[in-house]
Scaffold this active site. Structure first.
Site, PDB file in Angstrom:
ATOM      1  N   GLY A  66      59.569  50.276  72.568  1.00  0.00           N
ATOM      2  CA  GLY A  66      58.896  50.389  71.277  1.00  0.00           C
ATOM      3  C   GLY A  66      58.025  49.085  70.743  1.00  0.00           C
ATOM      4  O   GLY A  66      57.417  49.423  69.979  1.00  0.00           O
ATOM      5  N   ARG A  75      64.716  54.193  83.576  1.00  0.00           N
ATOM      6  CA  ARG A  75      64.739  52.596  83.706  1.00  0.00           C
ATOM      7  C   ARG A  75      66.176  52.373  83.452  1.00  0.00           C
ATOM      8  O   ARG A  75      67.166  53.343  83.369  1.00  0.00           O
ATOM      9  CB  ARG A  75      63.861  52.180  82.539  1.00  0.00           C
ATOM     10  CG  ARG A  75      64.643  52.242  81.220  1.00  0.00           C
ATOM     11  CD  ARG A  75      63.600  51.724  80.109  1.00  0.00           C
ATOM     12  NE  ARG A  75      64.196  52.131  78.699  1.00  0.00           N
ATOM     13  CZ  ARG A  75      63.327  52.410  77.601  1.00  0.00           C
ATOM     14  NH1 ARG A  75      62.199  52.039  77.704  1.00  0.00           N
ATOM     15  NH2 ARG A  75      64.148  52.643  76.491  1.00  0.00           N
ATOM     16  N   ARG A 105      88.523  10.671  80.722  1.00  0.00           N
ATOM     17  CA  ARG A 105      87.330   9.654  80.786  1.00  0.00           C
ATOM     18  C   ARG A 105      88.222   8.610  79.883  1.00  0.00           C
ATOM     19  O   ARG A 105      88.432   8.580  78.661  1.00  0.00           O
ATOM     20  CB  ARG A 105      86.126  10.100  80.161  1.00  0.00           C
ATOM     21  CG  ARG A 105      85.140   9.233  79.982  1.00  0.00           C
ATOM     22  CD  ARG A 105      83.886   9.502  79.581  1.00  0.00           C
ATOM     23  NE  ARG A 105      83.988   9.846  78.119  1.00  0.00           N
ATOM     24  CZ  ARG A 105      82.936  10.605  77.451  1.00  0.00           C
ATOM     25  NH1 ARG A 105      81.835  11.004  78.178  1.00  0.00           N
ATOM     26  NH2 ARG A 105      83.044  10.882  76.126  1.00  0.00           N
ATOM     27  N   SER A 112      80.984  12.103  88.584  1.00  0.00           N
ATOM     28  CA  SER A 112      80.831  13.222  87.708  1.00  0.00           C
ATOM     29  C   SER A 112      79.489  12.924  86.987  1.00  0.00           C
ATOM     30  O   SER A 112      79.496  11.860  86.219  1.00  0.00           O
ATOM     31  CB  SER A 112      82.093  13.318  86.779  1.00  0.00           C
ATOM     32  OG  SER A 112      81.674  14.501  85.866  1.00  0.00           O
ATOM     33  N   TYR A 126      82.037  20.812  91.731  1.00  0.00           N
ATOM     34  CA  TYR A 126      82.433  21.614  90.709  1.00  0.00           C
ATOM     35  C   TYR A 126      81.518  21.259  89.286  1.00  0.00           C
ATOM     36  O   TYR A 126      80.501  20.559  89.665  1.00  0.00           O
ATOM     37  CB  TYR A 126      83.950  21.255  90.170  1.00  0.00           C
ATOM     38  CG  TYR A 126      83.812  19.814  89.646  1.00  0.00           C
ATOM     39  CD1 TYR A 126      83.774  19.492  88.377  1.00  0.00           C
ATOM     40  CD2 TYR A 126      83.958  18.781  90.935  1.00  0.00           C
ATOM     41  CE1 TYR A 126      83.972  18.341  88.032  1.00  0.00           C
ATOM     42  CE2 TYR A 126      84.223  17.526  90.170  1.00  0.00           C
ATOM     43  CZ  TYR A 126      84.256  17.131  88.899  1.00  0.00           C
ATOM     44  OH  TYR A 126      84.330  15.798  88.404  1.00  0.00           O
ATOM     45  N   ARG A 184      50.327  56.110  77.950  1.00  0.00           N
ATOM     46  CA  ARG A 184      51.529  55.468  77.588  1.00  0.00           C
ATOM     47  C   ARG A 184      51.345  54.097  78.038  1.00  0.00           C
ATOM     48  O   ARG A 184      50.951  53.574  79.206  1.00  0.00           O
ATOM     49  CB  ARG A 184      52.687  56.038  78.200  1.00  0.00           C
ATOM     50  CG  ARG A 184      52.643  57.679  78.002  1.00  0.00           C
ATOM     51  CD  ARG A 184      53.740  58.396  79.121  1.00  0.00           C
ATOM     52  NE  ARG A 184      55.131  57.864  78.610  1.00  0.00           N
ATOM     53  CZ  ARG A 184      56.312  58.346  79.258  1.00  0.00           C
ATOM     54  NH1 ARG A 184      55.898  59.184  80.571  1.00  0.00           N
ATOM     55  NH2 ARG A 184      57.266  58.108  79.095  1.00  0.00           N
ATOM     56  N   CYS A 188      79.417  17.140  84.208  1.00  0.00           N
ATOM     57  CA  CYS A 188      80.402  17.653  83.273  1.00  0.00           C
ATOM     58  C   CYS A 188      79.246  17.545  81.916  1.00  0.00           C
ATOM     59  O   CYS A 188      79.810  17.602  80.831  1.00  0.00           O
ATOM     60  CB  CYS A 188      81.351  16.611  82.951  1.00  0.00           C
ATOM     61  SG  CYS A 188      81.029  14.727  82.848  1.00  0.00           S
ATOM     62  N   HIS A 230      66.102  53.866  67.780  1.00  0.00           N
ATOM     63  CA  HIS A 230      65.579  52.371  67.907  1.00  0.00           C
ATOM     64  C   HIS A 230      66.436  51.413  67.816  1.00  0.00           C
ATOM     65  O   HIS A 230      66.722  50.548  68.462  1.00  0.00           O
ATOM     66  CB  HIS A 230      63.971  52.430  66.989  1.00  0.00           C
ATOM     67  CG  HIS A 230      63.468  51.128  67.080  1.00  0.00           C
ATOM     68  ND1 HIS A 230      63.737  50.093  66.102  1.00  0.00           N
ATOM     69  CD2 HIS A 230      62.884  50.280  67.879  1.00  0.00           C
ATOM     70  CE1 HIS A 230      63.320  48.914  66.276  1.00  0.00           C
ATOM     71  NE2 HIS A 230      62.518  49.190  67.553  1.00  0.00           N
ATOM     72  N   LYS A 266      57.748  51.596  83.844  1.00  0.00           N
ATOM     73  CA  LYS A 266      57.516  52.961  83.574  1.00  0.00           C
ATOM     74  C   LYS A 266      57.002  53.581  84.677  1.00  0.00           C
ATOM     75  O   LYS A 266      57.157  54.596  85.301  1.00  0.00           O
ATOM     76  CB  LYS A 266      56.998  53.077  82.224  1.00  0.00           C
ATOM     77  CG  LYS A 266      57.037  54.570  81.765  1.00  0.00           C
ATOM     78  CD  LYS A 266      56.236  54.881  80.374  1.00  0.00           C
ATOM     79  CE  LYS A 266      57.020  54.009  79.145  1.00  0.00           C
ATOM     80  NZ  LYS A 266      56.424  54.077  78.003  1.00  0.00           N
TER      81      LYS A 266
HETATM   82  P1  ADP Z   1      58.289  54.258  74.735  1.00  0.00           P
HETATM   83  O1  ADP Z   1      57.817  53.088  75.803  1.00  0.00           O
HETATM   84  O2  ADP Z   1      58.322  53.771  73.421  1.00  0.00           O
HETATM   85  O3  ADP Z   1      59.455  54.925  75.128  1.00  0.00           O
HETATM   86  P2  ADP Z   1      56.702  56.519  75.895  1.00  0.00           P
HETATM   87  O4  ADP Z   1      55.541  56.250  76.725  1.00  0.00           O
HETATM   88  O5  ADP Z   1      58.031  56.709  76.835  1.00  0.00           O
HETATM   89  O6  ADP Z   1      57.002  55.266  74.855  1.00  0.00           O
HETATM   90  O7  ADP Z   1      56.640  57.851  75.040  1.00  0.00           O
HETATM   91  C1  ADP Z   1      57.137  57.954  73.822  1.00  0.00           C
HETATM   92  C2  ADP Z   1      57.755  59.488  73.682  1.00  0.00           C
HETATM   93  O8  ADP Z   1      56.719  60.220  74.164  1.00  0.00           O
HETATM   94  C3  ADP Z   1      58.821  59.707  74.699  1.00  0.00           C
HETATM   95  O9  ADP Z   1      60.011  60.180  73.767  1.00  0.00           O
HETATM   96  C4  ADP Z   1      58.290  60.221  75.807  1.00  0.00           C
HETATM   97  O10 ADP Z   1      59.209  60.950  76.390  1.00  0.00           O
HETATM   98  C5  ADP Z   1      57.296  60.976  75.200  1.00  0.00           C
HETATM   99  N1  ADP Z   1      56.121  61.687  75.855  1.00  0.00           N
HETATM  100  C6  ADP Z   1      55.420  60.654  76.643  1.00  0.00           C
HETATM  101  N2  ADP Z   1      54.524  61.338  77.450  1.00  0.00           N
HETATM  102  C7  ADP Z   1      54.747  62.601  77.439  1.00  0.00           C
HETATM  103  C8  ADP Z   1      54.248  63.828  78.112  1.00  0.00           C
HETATM  104  N3  ADP Z   1      53.253  63.725  78.791  1.00  0.00           N
HETATM  105  N4  ADP Z   1      54.908  64.945  77.645  1.00  0.00           N
HETATM  106  C9  ADP Z   1      55.895  65.095  76.953  1.00  0.00           C
HETATM  107  N5  ADP Z   1      56.238  63.981  75.771  1.00  0.00           N
HETATM  108  C10 ADP Z   1      55.768  62.837  76.374  1.00  0.00           C
HETATM  109 MG    MG Z   2      59.866  55.976  76.319  1.00  0.00          MG
HETATM  110 MG    MG Z   3      55.815  52.092  74.145  1.00  0.00          MG
END
Ligand code: ADP
Ligand code: MG
Ligand code: MG
Length: 912
Positions: free
Chosen positions: A101, A338, A616, A799, A887, A92, A867, A454, A23
């Site tokens: 998550g 990502r 075989r 083999s 192979y 974060r 094999c 999720h 991230k």
């Molecule tokens: P995850 O790894 O679970 O996706 P995130 O770190 O991306 O967690 O954050 C969870 C939520 O909060 C996401 O929807 C993200 O977009 C939102 N979020 C994170 N940072 C900010 C920010 N600076 N401003 C607004 N929303 C945010």
């Molecule tokens: Mg996120």
């Molecule tokens: Mg997270």
């Protein structure tokens, strides 16, 4: 700023995911290519490791954090902890590998009594400010202070009820203010302390909480399940990002998107959003979001900006992206990107499309797909002709058919799943805490949330069927009940779900095997062009040979002839052969077996034509075809009782002067018949006892049988060569390869070769044609490896039988190892993998390397393959490529995986 612990988004190296986390690295990279990312910085994963080691933040970190915050303050014109124009941030998590998550994030950090007033002044929006505040207290309370969500849910629901409000959106500023005060009280009661007011103290606690989440149970379980080792991801980074608000009114929104449809791979705008909401609301499924297409109507201008963002992301990353964004008062911010997790079908389709669009090369198209992923494509699909009516419908969130018993919580899913029951997990919505239930379930259904919820994201990552937002289903966890109209589903009731259509059915629906899509054919065609390793199949029946051919097998690398002995009309003949006390009797039985084998071989040759077939000669110890001694003793015992009954019947009849008539079947049974049966069983028992071996797998088996009973190998050779002759007569120039198992010395091969040459002469004369075949050796004993150079004087191919070779190298018997101590060895890290599944490169691999060198030295033409079961495993395939095998041969369903892995092996070897 040259420092140790953190990097601002403007200076961090976007390629260094190990240090900055996925991230963080991407936030840096997006900032640097000019996308609109809110200002922020990353604290490194290395800092996390320092923290884990000492259980305290390194000295100097917080000073550095203050400097970084100052930079954000400069960029934003706001001040952290300020009473008039406050800066709020999110804290974060994010490690090198995305673990959706699994770790924690805190939003709206920096709020206290003072800054709250400032936020109201800054925005003129009391409702918004109190909404942000109550969210912050709850999230901080949960993540950083460890207070359960339920503690907050209670007062929240109480206020809502009293005000008579259904949806959160209906809450007014005064309600939210009251809720915030109640939440502060919850914190006081639960922790015995006041909610921290000092914003830097908040920040410090939050950073520690994110670091701690790396070692949290959820995250640890996830890493174990997905084999995420410290080499792959070690520690989490912490991203501190200026808050932008999607919940400040109707010109604000928050959403998540994929640059292409991750369920099908189609090149289209894909995603969901909510107006006037904050990030987590979309992902958590608290409100069911709107499809992104609606944004085109609601905010046309921003929709266009989003389309542009999507294009920029794909062009830059040359990969499908999964991104998060927020719109604050008409300005679009990108908050995360990502590589998109997609199912196999979508991965294959996007590979083909992106090559066609000129976005990526064929090589990249192949390399971006993990070979193991292709296994999903071979999962069964619902039989399209079924007529079961649809019970309920939801969003098709992750395709595939699944059938199982309904369960309503993750713990039950895990418990039943472990005991072997197929289950479908039904939830209102899922949370990261439910992850263990996903592992255990065949499929997942939620009644709320969208295609980016999720449940959907996690299920797609695992390749499991998932239906999200099936709103007609009312799930009552307490009563263990799902209600759909007037139908009540109870725990244990069987349902079938189709994640491709979103349909849910009552009961079990038959499935059909999956078929190859044209895209997969194209992709694997590219793989074959690149790979040097050929991929063959381990199959024993013509049906499986045809399937293997469909999967692209380039021949049969292993046909185990003994599997042909077990059919019910053949086994008695095989037993007759084993019971024979002299060569003449044995030959009589063999003469009866010959036509069966000849026909089997012929069908195999045809099924995989024009590719070669390696057969075989008989390998397992003979007693495997006989019943066990115990079984025979039981039967003899029963027969002896029966003999008494038959005798008693006779006596009864005689006593009554034969006036009574027995029913026809009994009338037939004489004492002689039963005695004959007893005698036969006793003979078999004698033979079984004779054949008894203390250690049969190291006993009289393989080529050793061929030495003791040459007539068996002669019959099999004859059957192979005659089948070939018949094919040649039909115009098919087949190339059988006769393979001798368990060889330890050249002398064995010499004796087999003599038999083979005699049979060749006979068959060629009889059919008036020339045969083209090879004679080769399994390499599955350590001695064969050591004597490889000599064996290669006769063997035209080798083999590697890496199952036996692994047993021999480790001195493990596989069954005992896997049942007794291997799990412990793996768990405690004494051995990293199960060597029977993943080729032991360091040990067995070294023997193989030696064998290849010695064998080819004496016979440069020598063809060499593998094999063993490991031949279908990508890491083993890479090794086989490295040591120059010709192979690999694996079971039919592994063939697509092996073809792709063989191409990867070549491409990666070229890169290094
Ligand atoms: P995850 O790894 O679970 O996706 P995130 O770190 O991306 O967690 O954050 C969870 C939520 O909060 C996401 O929807 C993200 O977009 C939102 N979020 C994170 N940072 C900010 C920010 N600076 N401003 C607004 N929303 C945010
Ligand atoms: Mg996120
Ligand atoms: Mg997270």
């Amino acid at each position: 700023m040259a420092n140790q612990y953190s990097y601002s988004f403007r200076e961090g190296d976007g390629k260094n995911k190990a240090l900055l986390g996925g991230k963080g690295a991407n936030l840096c990279e997006m900032t640097q290519i000019g996308l609109n990312v809110p200002p922020g910085f990353v604290i490194t994963t290395a800092t996390c490791l320092l923290y884990q080691e000492k259980q305290q933040l390194p000295i100097g970190l917080m000073a550095e954090v203050k400097q970084q915050i100052a930079v954000i303050e400069q960029q934003s014109g706001r001040k952290f902890g300020d009473a008039t124009n406050p800066l709020l941030v999110s804290v974060r998590s994010g490690s090198a590998i995305s673990m959706p998550g699994m770790m924690d994030t805190i939003l709206n950090l920096g709020l206290n009594q003072q800054t709250l007033a400032g936020l109201i002044a800054q925005t003129g929006d009391r409702r918004f400010a109190f909404d942000a505040y109550r969210r912050f207290i709850q999230l901080f309370g949960k993540v950083a202070l460890g207070i359960a969500d339920e503690k907050f849910d209670q007062p929240f629901a109480a206020v809502k009820n009293r005000a008579g409000i259904k949806a959160d959106i209906g809450l007014e500023a005064s309600h939210l203010q009251e809720i915030s005060a109640l939440f502060l009280e919850v914190v006081r009661v639960e922790t015995g302390e006041e909610f921290p007011e000092d914003v830097y103290q908040q920040l410090e606690i939050a950073i520690k909480a994110v670091f701690n989440s790396w070692m949290g149970k959820r995250a640890v379980d996830y890493r174990r399940e997905f084999h995420i080792t410290p080499q792959i991801a070690n520690g989490t980074a912490v991203n501190i990002v200026m808050m932008v608000f999607g919940n400040r009114g109707s010109d604000c929104a928050t959403g998540v998107g994929f640059t292409r449809n991750p369920a099908t791979g189609t090149n289209e705008m894909y995603g969901e959003y909510l107006t006037n909401a904050q990030g987590e609301d979309v992902v958590a499924g608290i409100r069911t979001p709107k499809p992104v297409s609606e944004l085109a109507q609601e905010m046309p201008d921003l929709y266009q900006q989003l389309v542009a963002l999507r294009t920029k992301l794909e062009n830059h990353y040359q990969e499908v992206q999964d991104y998060e964004y927020t719109i604050e008062s008409g300005v679009l911010y990108c908050l995360q990107t990502r590589n998109g997790k997609m199912n196999a079908q979508a991965m294959v389709k996007t590979s083909i499309d992106m090559v066609d669009e000129g976005l990526i090369s064929k090589q990249r198209a192949l390399l971006r797909i993990n070979p193991e992923l292709l296994e999903q494509l071979l999962h069964p699909q619902l039989n399209p002709h079924h007529t079961v009516p649809v019970l309920a419908q939801g969003l098709p969130a992750s395709p595939g058919a699944a059938c199982g018993a309904c369960v309503f919580d993750a713990d039950t899913a895990e418990r039943l799943g472990k005991s072997g029951v197929a289950v479908i997990l039904l939830r209102e919505e899922t949370k990261p805490e439910d992850i263990h239930g996903f592992f255990a379930a065949q499929g997942i259904v939620t009644s709320r949330g969208g295609k980016t919820s999720h449940a959907a994201v996690v299920a797609r990552g695992m390749g499991k069927a998932c239906i999200a937002g099936a709103e007609d289903i009312k799930i009552d966890v307490k009563l263990r009940l799902a209600i759909i109209g007037d139908i009540h589903l109870r725990e244990g009731d069987i349902i079938t779900i189709d994640g491709g259509s979103g349909n849910i059915y009552l009961g079990e629906i038959p499935t059909i095997a999956a078929c190859f899509s044209p895209e997969l054919k194209t992709l694997l065609g590219w793989a074959d062009e690149i790979a040097t390793l050929k991929v063959q199949a381990n199959v024993d029946t013509p049906e499986n040979a045809r399937i293997a051919a469909e999967y692209g097998a380039m021949g049969i690398g292993l046909c185990r002839t003994e599997r042909m002995f077990n059919a019910s009309e053949r086994l008695p003949i095989v037993i007759e052969m084993i019971l024979a006390n002299n060569p003449q009797d044995r030959q009589r039985a063999l003469d009866k077996l010959l036509p069966f084998q000849r026909e089997d071989f012929k069908q195999l040759f045809v099924a995989i034509y024009p590719h070669p077939v390696t057969i075989r000669l008989l390998d397992p110890p003979m007693h495997e075809f006989l019943p066990t001694a115990q079984q025979l003793e039981d039967e003899i015992h029963a027969l002896k009782h029966y003999l008494l009954i038959v005798k008693a019947q006779r006596v009864t009849l005689e006593t009554l002067n034969n006036h009574t008539h027995l029913p026809a079947p009994f009338a037939q049974l004489s004492e002689e018949t039963v005695s004959a049966a007893i005698a036969k069983k006793q003979l078999m028992l004698k033979k079984v006892n004779e054949l008894f071996e203390v250690n049969p797998m190291l006993g009289h088996r393989g080529v050793r049988l061929g030495m003791s009973y040459p007539e068996i190998y002669r019959m099999q050779t004859r059957a192979i060569l005659e089948a070939a002759a018949l094919c040649i007569k039909d115009g098919l120039q087949v190339h059988p390869e006769i393979m001798v198992p368990q060889v330890i010395t050249l002398e064995e091969l010499k004796k087999v070769k003599a038999i083979v040459l005699e049979e060749q002469r006979l068959v060629e004369t009889e059919h008036q044609l020339k045969l083209d075949f090879k004679l080769g050796s399994m390499v599955e004993t350590v001695r064969a490896c050591l004597r490889a150079g000599h064996l290669a004087e006769i063997a035209e191919f080798f083999s590697f039988g890496t199952n036996d070779l692994t047993q021999a190298t480790f001195s493990f018997s596989r069954e005992d190892a896997e049942n007794k101590f291997l799990p412990l060895y793996n768990e405690s890290g004494i051995l990293q993998d199960n060597p029977f599944e993943v080729l032991d490169i360091k040990g067995v691999g070294q023997l193989m390397r030696m064998t290849v060198t010695a064998g080819r030295n004496n016979n440069p033409q020598l063809r060499i393959g593998i094999c063993g079961e490991q031949g279908g495993h990508p890491a083993s395939i890479h090794f086989c490529h490295q040591i120059g095998l010709d192979y690999v041969s694996c079971s039919a369903p592994r063939i697509p995986i092996a073809r792709l892995a063989a191409a990867h092996a070549k491409l990666l070897a070229a890169q290094n």
